[in-house]
Design a protein around this motif. Structure first.
Motif, PDB file in Angstrom:
ATOM      1  N   LEU A   1      -2.773  14.262   2.817  1.00 51.73           N
ATOM      2  CA  LEU A   1      -3.371  13.262   2.909  1.00 51.73           C
ATOM      3  C   LEU A   1      -3.520  12.863   4.411  1.00 51.73           C
ATOM      4  O   LEU A   1      -2.572  13.188   5.260  1.00 51.73           O
ATOM      5  CB  LEU A   1      -2.891  12.218   2.464  1.00 51.73           C
ATOM      6  CG  LEU A   1      -2.952  12.161   0.760  1.00 51.73           C
ATOM      7  CD1 LEU A   1      -2.167  10.948   0.184  1.00 51.73           C
ATOM      8  CD2 LEU A   1      -4.093  12.005   0.258  1.00 51.73           C
TER       9      LEU A   1
ATOM     10  N   TRP B   1      -6.355  16.508  -4.321  1.00 56.17           N
ATOM     11  CA  TRP B   1      -7.061  15.188  -4.061  1.00 56.17           C
ATOM     12  C   TRP B   1      -8.436  14.964  -4.530  1.00 56.17           C
ATOM     13  O   TRP B   1      -8.910  13.853  -4.635  1.00 56.17           O
ATOM     14  CB  TRP B   1      -6.785  14.859  -2.537  1.00 56.17           C
ATOM     15  CG  TRP B   1      -5.301  14.716  -2.318  1.00 56.17           C
ATOM     16  CD1 TRP B   1      -4.895  15.592  -1.423  1.00 56.17           C
ATOM     17  CD2 TRP B   1      -4.261  13.960  -2.705  1.00 56.17           C
ATOM     18  NE1 TRP B   1      -3.432  15.545  -1.382  1.00 56.17           N
ATOM     19  CE2 TRP B   1      -3.107  14.352  -1.995  1.00 56.17           C
ATOM     20  CE3 TRP B   1      -4.197  12.936  -3.567  1.00 56.17           C
ATOM     21  CZ2 TRP B   1      -1.825  14.003  -2.320  1.00 56.17           C
ATOM     22  CZ3 TRP B   1      -2.957  12.145  -3.858  1.00 56.17           C
ATOM     23  CH2 TRP B   1      -1.914  12.892  -3.129  1.00 56.17           C
TER      24      TRP B   1
ATOM     25  N   VAL C   1       1.835  14.050   4.242  1.00 51.99           N
ATOM     26  CA  VAL C   1       0.874  12.926   4.576  1.00 51.99           C
ATOM     27  C   VAL C   1       0.964  12.611   6.103  1.00 51.99           C
ATOM     28  O   VAL C   1       2.152  12.612   6.589  1.00 51.99           O
ATOM     29  CB  VAL C   1       1.427  11.592   3.830  1.00 51.99           C
ATOM     30  CG1 VAL C   1       0.724  10.322   4.062  1.00 51.99           C
ATOM     31  CG2 VAL C   1       1.676  11.717   2.432  1.00 51.99           C
TER      32      VAL C   1
ATOM     33  N   VAL D   1      -7.853   6.257   3.639  1.00 46.98           N
ATOM     34  CA  VAL D   1      -6.872   7.701   3.210  1.00 46.98           C
ATOM     35  C   VAL D   1      -8.066   8.656   2.724  1.00 46.98           C
ATOM     36  O   VAL D   1      -8.783   8.437   2.004  1.00 46.98           O
ATOM     37  CB  VAL D   1      -6.087   6.835   2.049  1.00 46.98           C
ATOM     38  CG1 VAL D   1      -4.963   8.085   1.322  1.00 46.98           C
ATOM     39  CG2 VAL D   1      -5.260   5.828   2.402  1.00 46.98           C
TER      40      VAL D   1
ATOM     41  N   LEU E   1      -6.568   9.352  -5.633  1.00 43.27           N
ATOM     42  CA  LEU E   1      -6.516   8.046  -4.798  1.00 43.27           C
ATOM     43  C   LEU E   1      -7.122   6.762  -5.119  1.00 43.27           C
ATOM     44  O   LEU E   1      -7.132   5.603  -4.454  1.00 43.27           O
ATOM     45  CB  LEU E   1      -7.414   8.503  -3.556  1.00 43.27           C
ATOM     46  CG  LEU E   1      -6.766   9.762  -2.861  1.00 43.27           C
ATOM     47  CD1 LEU E   1      -7.420  10.023  -1.514  1.00 43.27           C
ATOM     48  CD2 LEU E   1      -5.066   9.410  -2.516  1.00 43.27           C
TER      49      LEU E   1
ATOM     50  N   LEU F   1      -5.180   3.534  -5.479  1.00 42.70           N
ATOM     51  CA  LEU F   1      -4.646   2.684  -4.253  1.00 42.70           C
ATOM     52  C   LEU F   1      -5.681   1.551  -4.056  1.00 42.70           C
ATOM     53  O   LEU F   1      -5.510   0.588  -3.328  1.00 42.70           O
ATOM     54  CB  LEU F   1      -5.041   3.809  -2.956  1.00 42.70           C
ATOM     55  CG  LEU F   1      -4.170   4.966  -2.934  1.00 42.70           C
ATOM     56  CD1 LEU F   1      -4.308   5.736  -1.560  1.00 42.70           C
ATOM     57  CD2 LEU F   1      -2.672   4.698  -2.990  1.00 42.70           C
TER      58      LEU F   1
ATOM     59  N   ARG G   1       2.111   1.937  -3.517  1.00 48.13           N
ATOM     60  CA  ARG G   1       1.039   2.291  -4.425  1.00 48.13           C
ATOM     61  C   ARG G   1       0.822   3.755  -3.970  1.00 48.13           C
ATOM     62  O   ARG G   1       0.613   4.488  -4.762  1.00 48.13           O
ATOM     63  CB  ARG G   1      -0.353   1.332  -4.112  1.00 48.13           C
ATOM     64  CG  ARG G   1      -0.009   0.310  -4.826  1.00 48.13           C
ATOM     65  CD  ARG G   1      -1.377  -0.585  -4.929  1.00 48.13           C
ATOM     66  NE  ARG G   1      -2.559  -0.443  -3.966  1.00 48.13           N
ATOM     67  CZ  ARG G   1      -2.670  -1.422  -2.779  1.00 48.13           C
ATOM     68  NH1 ARG G   1      -1.940  -2.433  -2.892  1.00 48.13           N
ATOM     69  NH2 ARG G   1      -3.676  -1.102  -2.143  1.00 48.13           N
ATOM     70  N   LEU G   2       0.833   4.341  -2.852  1.00 43.73           N
ATOM     71  CA  LEU G   2       0.607   5.394  -2.415  1.00 43.73           C
ATOM     72  C   LEU G   2       1.773   6.311  -2.906  1.00 43.73           C
ATOM     73  O   LEU G   2       1.509   7.453  -3.296  1.00 43.73           O
ATOM     74  CB  LEU G   2       0.451   5.684  -0.769  1.00 43.73           C
ATOM     75  CG  LEU G   2       0.164   7.078  -0.297  1.00 43.73           C
ATOM     76  CD1 LEU G   2      -0.899   7.629  -0.775  1.00 43.73           C
ATOM     77  CD2 LEU G   2       0.231   6.927   1.196  1.00 43.73           C
TER      78      LEU G   2
ATOM     79  N   LEU H   1       6.446   3.488   1.282  1.00 44.49           N
ATOM     80  CA  LEU H   1       6.444   4.983   0.579  1.00 44.49           C
ATOM     81  C   LEU H   1       7.996   5.213   0.360  1.00 44.49           C
ATOM     82  O   LEU H   1       8.320   5.417  -0.829  1.00 44.49           O
ATOM     83  CB  LEU H   1       6.045   5.899   1.780  1.00 44.49           C
ATOM     84  CG  LEU H   1       4.596   6.111   1.904  1.00 44.49           C
ATOM     85  CD1 LEU H   1       4.281   6.996   2.868  1.00 44.49           C
ATOM     86  CD2 LEU H   1       4.034   6.748   0.615  1.00 44.49           C
TER      87      LEU H   1
ATOM     88  N   LEU I   1       1.020  -1.233   0.034  1.00 51.09           N
ATOM     89  CA  LEU I   1       0.057  -0.028   0.102  1.00 51.09           C
ATOM     90  C   LEU I   1       0.962   1.438  -0.122  1.00 51.09           C
ATOM     91  O   LEU I   1       0.697   2.161  -0.676  1.00 51.09           O
ATOM     92  CB  LEU I   1      -0.775   0.043   1.056  1.00 51.09           C
ATOM     93  CG  LEU I   1      -1.860   1.328   1.498  1.00 51.09           C
ATOM     94  CD1 LEU I   1      -2.613   1.601   0.246  1.00 51.09           C
ATOM     95  CD2 LEU I   1      -2.541   1.078   2.687  1.00 51.09           C
TER      96      LEU I   1
ATOM     97  N   VAL J   1      -3.815   9.711   6.657  1.00 48.41           N
ATOM     98  CA  VAL J   1      -4.014   8.148   6.503  1.00 48.41           C
ATOM     99  C   VAL J   1      -4.234   7.561   7.976  1.00 48.41           C
ATOM    100  O   VAL J   1      -3.392   7.792   8.898  1.00 48.41           O
ATOM    101  CB  VAL J   1      -2.602   7.551   6.070  1.00 48.41           C
ATOM    102  CG1 VAL J   1      -2.900   5.984   6.169  1.00 48.41           C
ATOM    103  CG2 VAL J   1      -2.429   7.836   4.593  1.00 48.41           C
TER     104      VAL J   1
END
Length: 185
Positions: free
Chosen positions: A130, A174, A37, A167, A179, A182, A26-27, A54, A23, A132
């Motif tokens: 973001l 955004w 973030v 998220v 998003l 994700l 992908r983020l 990340l 994840l 999370v």
């Protein structure tokens, strides 16, 4: 409507530390220099595991580990992308003014800045950011006994590794579906 008023959210279920790192990768694919973030979750929820993913996705140098005792680490890119500034605000009690010595406002335009335990402390850095939130099972089993605590070994079949991740993109950055990437495995 101000940029901060625009929000969009994605809800995900993550079943293992490997999936949490995935994840994070992908983020990283949707992040760019200037992105902030905030990572929120209980101790052991998977914030640093997500940060590792990340870092891998951004192609940064150095092992991404919890910066709890050093407060912040900068990981330069080895792939030409933005550096990753990884902050752990757990030991900081105040808001943004207590974090001013970190110069996050200076680092943000050319870096991706992730802040563990940053909720209520760094939102003023960027209108577009973001959030999370990682939630895990922390107790209250159906039979009334306590669930697994930090560091306890548990049977994987009981769902102890399952995390629910939300998220939320705040701001115009955004608002246009970034998003959605994700949700694709």
């Amino acid at each position: 409507m101000s940029a901060a008023a625009t929000t969009t959210a994605v809800h995900l279920t993550v079943e293992s530390p490997e999936q949490m790192q995935d994840l994070g990768r992908r983020l990283a694919a949707v992040l760019r220099a200037g992105d902030l973030v905030l990572l929120t979750g209980a101790l052991g929820a998977g914030k640093t595991t997500l940060a590792r993913g990340l870092g891998a996705g951004l192609g940064v140098r150095g092992a991404v580990t919890s910066p709890t005792f050093v407060i912040a680490r900068v990981h330069p890119s080895v792939s030409g992308g933005p550096p990753l500034v990884h902050v752990d605000a757990y030991r900081l009690g105040g808001g943004l003014e207590e974090m001013e010595d970190l110069d996050l406002d200076v680092s943000l335009p050319e870096s991706v800045v992730i802040v563990e335990w940053g909720e209520g402390k760094v939102e003023e850095l960027a209108e577009d950011r973001l959030h999370v939130v990682i939630e895990r099972r922390t107790g209250g089993a159906a039979d009334g006994t306590e669930g697994a605590d930090e560091g306890d070994e548990t049977d994987e079949a009981d769902g102890a590794d399952v995390r629910h991740v939300t998220v939320t993109g705040v701001g115009e950055r955004w608002a246009h579906g970034a998003l959605a990437a994700l949700t694709r495995a």
